[in-house]
Design an enzyme around this catalytic site. Structure first.
Site, PDB file in Angstrom:
ATOM      1  N   TYR A 179     140.245 -27.076  80.362  1.00 23.58           N
ATOM      2  CA  TYR A 179     139.269 -27.835  79.577  1.00 23.58           C
ATOM      3  C   TYR A 179     139.337 -27.360  78.118  1.00 23.58           C
ATOM      4  O   TYR A 179     139.774 -26.243  77.837  1.00 23.58           O
ATOM      5  CB  TYR A 179     137.874 -27.600  80.178  1.00 23.58           C
ATOM      6  CG  TYR A 179     136.763 -28.349  79.493  1.00 23.58           C
ATOM      7  CD1 TYR A 179     136.706 -29.735  79.542  1.00 23.58           C
ATOM      8  CD2 TYR A 179     135.771 -27.670  78.796  1.00 23.58           C
ATOM      9  CE1 TYR A 179     135.686 -30.432  78.906  1.00 23.58           C
ATOM     10  CE2 TYR A 179     134.744 -28.346  78.164  1.00 23.58           C
ATOM     11  CZ  TYR A 179     134.706 -29.733  78.223  1.00 23.58           C
ATOM     12  OH  TYR A 179     133.694 -30.408  77.592  1.00 23.58           O
ATOM     13  N   THR A 198     137.490 -26.095  75.947  1.00 25.87           N
ATOM     14  CA  THR A 198     136.905 -24.834  75.469  1.00 25.87           C
ATOM     15  C   THR A 198     137.467 -23.607  76.185  1.00 25.87           C
ATOM     16  O   THR A 198     137.089 -22.482  75.846  1.00 25.87           O
ATOM     17  CB  THR A 198     135.377 -24.816  75.710  1.00 25.87           C
ATOM     18  OG1 THR A 198     135.144 -24.928  77.123  1.00 25.87           O
ATOM     19  CG2 THR A 198     134.684 -25.949  74.989  1.00 25.87           C
ATOM     20  N   LYS A 199     138.348 -23.775  77.140  1.00 24.74           N
ATOM     21  CA  LYS A 199     138.785 -22.649  77.960  1.00 24.74           C
ATOM     22  C   LYS A 199     139.861 -21.808  77.244  1.00 24.74           C
ATOM     23  O   LYS A 199     140.311 -22.169  76.154  1.00 24.74           O
ATOM     24  CB  LYS A 199     139.254 -23.159  79.327  1.00 24.74           C
ATOM     25  CG  LYS A 199     138.124 -23.848  80.117  1.00 24.74           C
ATOM     26  CD  LYS A 199     137.124 -22.885  80.725  1.00 24.74           C
ATOM     27  CE  LYS A 199     135.756 -23.444  81.024  1.00 24.74           C
ATOM     28  NZ  LYS A 199     135.660 -24.406  82.128  1.00 24.74           N
ATOM     29  N   THR A 200     140.269 -20.721  77.874  1.00 20.98           N
ATOM     30  CA  THR A 200     141.122 -19.744  77.174  1.00 20.98           C
ATOM     31  C   THR A 200     142.490 -20.307  76.812  1.00 20.98           C
ATOM     32  O   THR A 200     143.106 -19.855  75.859  1.00 20.98           O
ATOM     33  CB  THR A 200     141.320 -18.472  78.015  1.00 20.98           C
ATOM     34  OG1 THR A 200     141.900 -18.850  79.277  1.00 20.98           O
ATOM     35  CG2 THR A 200     139.998 -17.765  78.257  1.00 20.98           C
TER      36      THR A 200
END
Ligand code: PLP
Length: 384
Positions: A183, A185-187
């Site tokens: 997604y 916003t993920k790392t």
């Protein structure tokens, strides 16, 4: 003089990712194809341990496929921490199963296995631990718990790429299925996307089939099959969960940049820890010796003697030009989960209490030194 507003999260996308997507767009192949296949191979290689990786269009899809492959259905229960995003639990409901919410450890905010022990029933078939913020549920304890109760383990690793858990990367250990999220916003990100990882070829095969309409092989495979290119077999009422090649092209670059990106987030966490040491807050838990933290989330907990409470803190941070968030509003407090299962705040005393004092600060690899200073001075301006 005033700085631009710093959002809670911003993807770390550079010229390489842009070039890879443009090249894919020019290639004439947009849907699942050579880039998705290469991404799966490279992701599995990164983890090591002889895993098979199945690319999907979200971690939510991946959790659905994982639960389906492991036989979750009506009359079965899955242990899920209340301290998570709704995906971990809702995918159990898609299949007619019941997520059994579990309270969390007050230090790590990961699933409390002692509480899980009290909530196991004869219908429990699996446990879905969330490696919260990027810090893993200690592996030996998790493995022993699952073995003692004969449970399958689906790791929700949406926060934990890459995280070392007692010497082994999450996804390369001994659990049945691990699900990662890409997604925005993920790392690491593909905009929307996810990866499901297993060492069990039968599970991988079932998830590959259910990923694409219950068709027994991907579109791309038709060109290397002995059957004619137009032929396919539908063997189950599957889903539409495949990852596009444009997304996979972005993912392949992000994967290569993972060591650099995690090092940046770790350095930001270290700066926050040092800058907030004298404030009336509880700083986030760190990984024990032999494990690591992916630092997807930097969670701060305001103490009772802080000058403002959590909600006011969030308003003041926004006024100081810094976006924040809360991870998570525990599931038992949401109307659907509360009303469907009759949950009360008192049923999950740790999560309920920690929720009231929790706030997530921006921590992403595209932050500049100046951005980090901006966050620190905003936090200290309110709490010091
Ligand atoms: C983000 C997240 C998910 C869902 O990921 P998607 O790829 O958006 O479906 C699941 N579980 C947790 C803990 C998450 O933070």
């Amino acid at each position: 003089m005033t700085r631009p507003f710093l959002p809670f999260a911003r993807p770390d996308i550079g010229e390489e990712e842009i070039a890879a997507v443009v090249e894919t767009m020019r290639s004439g192949w947009l849907t699942t194809g050579p880039n998705a296949a290469a991404f799966e191979r490279e992701f599995a290689e990164f983890l090591g341990g002889g895993r098979t990786a199945v690319a999907v269009n979200s971690a939510t899809s991946g959790l659905h496929l994982a639960y389906e492959a492991l036989g979750v259905g009506p009359g079965t229960e899955v242990l899920v921490p209340t301290w998570t995003f709704t995906s971990t639990a809702e995918a159990v409901r898609y299949l007619g199963g019941d997520p059994v919410l579990v309270d969390v450890d007050p230090v790590t905010l990961c699933i409390d296995l002692a509480d899980a022990e009290r909530r196991v029933t004869a219908r429990t078939v699996a446990i879905a631990p969330v490696h919260y913020a990027g810090l893993a549920v200690p592996d030996a304890a998790l493995t022993a718990f699952a073995a003692r109760h004969g449970l399958k383990v689906v790791e929700d690793a949406a926060h934990s790429f890459p995280t070392v858990n007692e010497g082994t990367l999450v996804g390369a250990g001994g659990h049945d299925i691990t699900v990662f999220s890409f997604y925005a916003t993920k790392t690491m990100t593909t905009g929307e996307g996810g990866m499901v990882v297993t060492a069990d070829e039968a599970l991988a095969s079932r998830m590959r089939t259910m990923r694409l309409h219950g068709i027994n092989r991907d579109v791309f495979d038709r060109y290397s099959s002995d059957k004619p290119s137009w032929h396919y077999d539908v063997v189950a009422p599957g889903y539409k969960y495949n990852l596009t090649d444009t997304a996979a092209a972005m993912g392949r670059v992000q994967l290569r940049r993972t060591p650099e990106m995690v090092a940046k987030r770790t350095a930001i966490a270290d700066r926050f820890d040092a800058a907030f040491a004298d404030l009336p807050v509880q700083r986030p838990a760190h990984a024990p010796e032999g494990s690591s933290h992916a630092w997807h989330i930097y969670n701060l907990r305001l103490n009772a003697d802080a000058p403002v409470a959590r909600d006011r803190f969030i308003e003041l941070m926004a006024a100081a030009g810094v976006g924040t968030s809360v991870h998570f509003i525990p599931l038992h407090l949401h109307p659907y989960w509360r009303d469907t299962y009759g949950h009360t705040p008192e049923g999950f005393p740790v999560a309920t209490a920690q929720y009231a004092r929790s706030v997530s600060l921006p921590i992403f690899s595209a932050m500049s030194d100046d951005d980090v200073e901006h966050v620190i001075s905003a936090v200290r301006g309110i709490l010091a």
